[in-house]
Motif scaffolding. Structure first.
Motif, PDB file in Angstrom:
ATOM      1  N   PRO A   1      43.021 -17.054 -13.290  1.00  0.00           N
ATOM      2  CA  PRO A   1      42.243 -16.125 -12.463  1.00  0.00           C
ATOM      3  C   PRO A   1      42.317 -16.495 -10.993  1.00  0.00           C
ATOM      4  N   ARG A   2      41.979 -15.563 -10.140  1.00  0.00           N
ATOM      5  CA  ARG A   2      41.685 -15.915  -8.765  1.00  0.00           C
ATOM      6  C   ARG A   2      40.338 -16.634  -8.744  1.00  0.00           C
ATOM      7  N   GLU A   3      39.969 -17.140  -7.574  1.00  0.00           N
ATOM      8  CA  GLU A   3      38.811 -18.023  -7.508  1.00  0.00           C
ATOM      9  C   GLU A   3      37.501 -17.329  -7.144  1.00  0.00           C
ATOM     10  N   ARG A   4      37.594 -16.255  -6.391  1.00  0.00           N
ATOM     11  CA  ARG A   4      36.385 -15.645  -5.835  1.00  0.00           C
ATOM     12  C   ARG A   4      36.404 -14.142  -6.095  1.00  0.00           C
ATOM     13  N   ALA A   5      35.221 -13.559  -6.158  1.00  0.00           N
ATOM     14  CA  ALA A   5      35.126 -12.128  -6.432  1.00  0.00           C
ATOM     15  C   ALA A   5      35.898 -11.307  -5.407  1.00  0.00           C
ATOM     16  N   ALA A   6      35.945 -11.789  -4.170  1.00  0.00           N
ATOM     17  CA  ALA A   6      36.576 -11.026  -3.095  1.00  0.00           C
ATOM     18  C   ALA A   6      38.076 -10.849  -3.286  1.00  0.00           C
ATOM     19  N   ASN A   7      38.718 -11.746  -4.037  1.00  0.00           N
ATOM     20  CA  ASN A   7      40.178 -11.635  -4.162  1.00  0.00           C
ATOM     21  C   ASN A   7      40.637 -11.532  -5.613  1.00  0.00           C
ATOM     22  N   PHE A   8      39.744 -11.161  -6.504  1.00  0.00           N
ATOM     23  CA  PHE A   8      40.096 -11.136  -7.921  1.00  0.00           C
ATOM     24  C   PHE A   8      41.181 -10.123  -8.238  1.00  0.00           C
ATOM     25  N   GLY A   9      41.174  -8.993  -7.536  1.00  0.00           N
ATOM     26  CA  GLY A   9      42.162  -7.963  -7.819  1.00  0.00           C
ATOM     27  C   GLY A   9      43.577  -8.341  -7.461  1.00  0.00           C
TER      28      GLY A   9
ATOM     29  N   PRO B   1      26.675 -16.167 -16.080  1.00  0.00           N
ATOM     30  CA  PRO B   1      27.681 -16.014 -15.025  1.00  0.00           C
ATOM     31  C   PRO B   1      28.932 -16.829 -15.312  1.00  0.00           C
ATOM     32  N   LEU B   2      30.049 -16.320 -14.850  1.00  0.00           N
ATOM     33  CA  LEU B   2      31.341 -16.985 -14.997  1.00  0.00           C
ATOM     34  C   LEU B   2      31.913 -17.265 -13.617  1.00  0.00           C
ATOM     35  N   TYR B   3      32.880 -18.203 -13.578  1.00  0.00           N
ATOM     36  CA  TYR B   3      33.421 -18.672 -12.306  1.00  0.00           C
ATOM     37  C   TYR B   3      34.946 -18.753 -12.377  1.00  0.00           C
ATOM     38  N   GLY B   4      35.564 -18.677 -11.210  1.00  0.00           N
ATOM     39  CA  GLY B   4      37.013 -18.740 -11.145  1.00  0.00           C
ATOM     40  C   GLY B   4      37.553 -20.133 -10.902  1.00  0.00           C
ATOM     41  N   ARG B   5      36.669 -21.098 -10.687  1.00  0.00           N
ATOM     42  CA  ARG B   5      37.096 -22.467 -10.418  1.00  0.00           C
ATOM     43  C   ARG B   5      35.939 -23.408 -10.714  1.00  0.00           C
ATOM     44  N   ALA B   6      36.217 -24.700 -10.700  1.00  0.00           N
ATOM     45  CA  ALA B   6      35.207 -25.701 -11.015  1.00  0.00           C
ATOM     46  C   ALA B   6      35.014 -26.602  -9.792  1.00  0.00           C
ATOM     47  N   PHE B   7      34.232 -26.123  -8.827  1.00  0.00           N
ATOM     48  CA  PHE B   7      34.037 -26.822  -7.551  1.00  0.00           C
ATOM     49  C   PHE B   7      32.650 -27.460  -7.477  1.00  0.00           C
ATOM     50  N   PRO B   8      32.505 -28.522  -6.669  1.00  0.00           N
ATOM     51  CA  PRO B   8      31.179 -29.093  -6.431  1.00  0.00           C
ATOM     52  C   PRO B   8      30.295 -28.137  -5.626  1.00  0.00           C
ATOM     53  N   GLU B   9      28.994 -28.412  -5.654  1.00  0.00           N
ATOM     54  CA  GLU B   9      28.055 -27.677  -4.826  1.00  0.00           C
ATOM     55  C   GLU B   9      28.141 -28.189  -3.382  1.00  0.00           C
ATOM     56  N   GLN B  10      27.709 -27.372  -2.435  1.00  0.00           N
ATOM     57  CA  GLN B  10      27.803 -27.742  -1.026  1.00  0.00           C
ATOM     58  C   GLN B  10      27.131 -29.086  -0.738  1.00  0.00           C
TER      59      GLN B  10
ATOM     60  N   ILE C   1      34.359 -21.100   2.270  1.00  0.00           N
ATOM     61  CA  ILE C   1      35.252 -20.595   1.221  1.00  0.00           C
ATOM     62  C   ILE C   1      35.120 -21.416  -0.054  1.00  0.00           C
ATOM     63  N   TRP C   2      34.540 -22.609   0.039  1.00  0.00           N
ATOM     64  CA  TRP C   2      34.359 -23.447  -1.148  1.00  0.00           C
ATOM     65  C   TRP C   2      33.085 -23.134  -1.904  1.00  0.00           C
ATOM     66  N   THR C   3      32.286 -22.226  -1.423  1.00  0.00           N
ATOM     67  CA  THR C   3      31.009 -21.928  -2.068  1.00  0.00           C
ATOM     68  C   THR C   3      31.232 -21.510  -3.519  1.00  0.00           C
ATOM     69  N   VAL C   4      30.428 -22.085  -4.404  1.00  0.00           N
ATOM     70  CA  VAL C   4      30.517 -21.744  -5.822  1.00  0.00           C
ATOM     71  C   VAL C   4      29.834 -20.399  -6.045  1.00  0.00           C
ATOM     72  N   GLY C   5      30.620 -19.405  -6.404  1.00  0.00           N
ATOM     73  CA  GLY C   5      30.071 -18.069  -6.604  1.00  0.00           C
ATOM     74  C   GLY C   5      30.602 -17.434  -7.864  1.00  0.00           C
ATOM     75  N   ALA C   6      29.784 -16.605  -8.492  1.00  0.00           N
ATOM     76  CA  ALA C   6      30.178 -15.944  -9.731  1.00  0.00           C
ATOM     77  C   ALA C   6      31.269 -14.913  -9.467  1.00  0.00           C
ATOM     78  N   ILE C   7      32.065 -14.645 -10.480  1.00  0.00           N
ATOM     79  CA  ILE C   7      33.149 -13.668 -10.422  1.00  0.00           C
ATOM     80  C   ILE C   7      32.677 -12.352 -11.048  1.00  0.00           C
ATOM     81  N   PRO C   8      33.487 -11.299 -11.056  1.00  0.00           N
ATOM     82  CA  PRO C   8      33.017  -9.987 -11.536  1.00  0.00           C
ATOM     83  C   PRO C   8      32.751  -9.896 -13.039  1.00  0.00           C
ATOM     84  N   TRP C   9      33.128 -10.897 -13.816  1.00  0.00           N
ATOM     85  CA  TRP C   9      32.917 -10.863 -15.258  1.00  0.00           C
ATOM     86  C   TRP C   9      31.726 -11.732 -15.645  1.00  0.00           C
TER      87      TRP C   9
END
Length: 428
Positions: free
Chosen positions: A193-201, A338-347, A359-367
């Motif tokens: 998958p891509r990592e963030r909702a903004a670029n999933f497409g 919620p689901l995620y596109g990557r496994a990153f630490p919190e800020q 850009i490293w912010t942990v955010g949910a994806i569209p699924w």
């Protein structure tokens, strides 16, 4: 084909503080290859010819590292195709090599393989992190191999000599890095998958429907086999590629060939049904992938796929193998997870020496993972991100492993893998 990832040049890559990192790029001269493949090494770009060596972001197309001793375990091999079209006078193979030698491209792969004769060119040392998958968690832990070709024309490009050269290389790399030879670890770019909702497409779908996964796994000496019992909790997709010419099954909304194909909010944001178009990856389950069983009716089987029950024709269980494996579901009383596109630490887990990039912010994806559904676990990840910038710039805290407390599970969710916080789900 790799993604352009210049936006990730400030990303954190997994390296322990004590690990030694090469002082200069391109130190490798001999290819890492089985001797009988006759590989060559042509370095991908790292330093711009006219670079400002004081700018920590002014470089491309990979990051020096010291995997796996630096803490970044190499766990996956990712199969790509080049997707570059002929017409410029150069073959797609030569175009891919030239692209990776231009630092402005912001992309690379560890290897490129030619269609006609299986020639292998290594471009990034396997200890280093290539920018190939469009997903930093997967880049950190994988080796990327480009295959000359175009997904929509795979029957033309994916030759037996290419398959065999690729399989020989993958067996060599898997032995070197202790990578299991199965479809949970030998991935297609389309699985990622891509990592963030903004670029999933923008997610890629190579090597596409004509890549013969069953044959390829046979060449690896690891044929796709049953891992469970009939009527068990999961199934592995195993269509007859020789008979159908493709590596997937179409997924329907009901156990009826006349029913619509399922839709996906990323591929069809208007909610329209899926299509049979080759690049419509939202309604296709690919060979070797394993999914939780959701039901059976006559010659039809249903799996939990992308947040919905998806049906496919499976007369006599002819296109599946019974599978076991660990599964998870939403806890009682929770509507969706919620689901995620990557496994990153919190800020809050990044050290002060590393300026946090939004850009490293942990955010949910569209699924999401809805209540009442289950999904197969394919891996575990501790939150981490490897911070590396242009070495000659001497940026503070370069080559630092940033780890977090959160444990993520990797799930076989739909056409792609996704991540979920282990604390958000329960076993089933």
């Amino acid at each position: 084909m790799p993604f352009t990832v210049r936006t990730l040049t400030a990303a954190v890559f997994a390296l322990v503080a004590s690990a030694a990192v090469p002082a200069t790029a391109h130190a490798q001269q001999a290819p890492e290859c089985p001797p009988d493949l006759g590989c060559r090494f042509l370095p991908a770009a790292y330093d711009w010819a006219s670079a400002d060596h004081g700018d920590p972001n002014n470089y491309g197309n990979y990051d020096p590292a010291n995997r796996p001793s630096d803490g970044q375990q190499i766990r996956y091999i990712v199969i790509h195709d080049t997707e570059s079209a002929p017409g410029s006078g150069a073959s797609p193979y030569d175009q891919a090599i030239a692209t990776f030698q231009k630092p402005s491209s912001g992309s690379s792969a560890h290897y490129v393989i030619r269609s006609s004769d299986g020639q292998v060119t290594q471009m990034v040392p396997t200890k280093d992190v290539a920018w190939h998958a469009g997903n930093w968690t997967l880049n950190e832990h994988s080796i990327g191999i480009e295959h000359e070709g175009i997904a929509a024309e795979g029957r033309t490009w994916y030759t037996e000599r290419m398959y065999r050269a690729s399989a020989e290389l993958v067996k060599y790399l898997a032995a070197k890095y202790h990578i299991p030879l199965d479809r949970q670890h030998i991935l297609g770019h389309e699985d990622i998958p891509r990592e963030r909702a903004a670029n999933f497409g923008a997610a890629h779908w190579d090597p596409g429907p004509y890549w013969d996964w069953n044959h390829y796994m046979d060449l690896l000496g690891a044929p796709v086999e049953a891992t469970g019992r009939d009527g068990g909790p999961a199934v592995t997709i195993h269509p007859d590629h020789a008979a159908t010419g493709v590596n997937y099954v179409d997924l329907h909304t009901a156990p009826d060939a006349a029913s619509p194909l399922i839709t996906d909010p990323v591929v069809h944001p208007d909610g329209s049904p899926g299509t049979t178009a080759l690049d419509d990856w939202g309604d296709k389950a690919v060979a070797g992938r394993t999914y939780a069983l959701a039901g059976e009716q006559g010659d039809w089987t249903a799996i939990w796929y992308g947040g919905q029950k998806a049906w496919f024709s499976n007369p006599g269980h002819s296109v599946t193998l019974p599978a076991g494996g660990r599964r998870v579901t939403a806890p009682d009383g929770v509507t969706s997870v919620p689901l995620y596109g990557r496994a990153f630490p919190e800020q809050s887990e990044y050290p002060a020496a590393i300026p946090f990039d939004p850009i490293w912010t942990v955010g949910a994806i569209p699924w999401t993972l809805p209540a009442g559904q289950s999904y197969v676990v394919t891996g575990e990840f501790q939150a981490e991100n490897y911070y590396a910038r242009f070495d000659p710039a001497g940026a503070p805290a370069g080559h630092t492993l940033v780890t977090g407390a959160t444990k993520y599970l990797q799930l076989s969710y739909n056409h792609r893998l996704v991540y979920v916080k282990a604390s958000d789900v329960r076993p089933c």
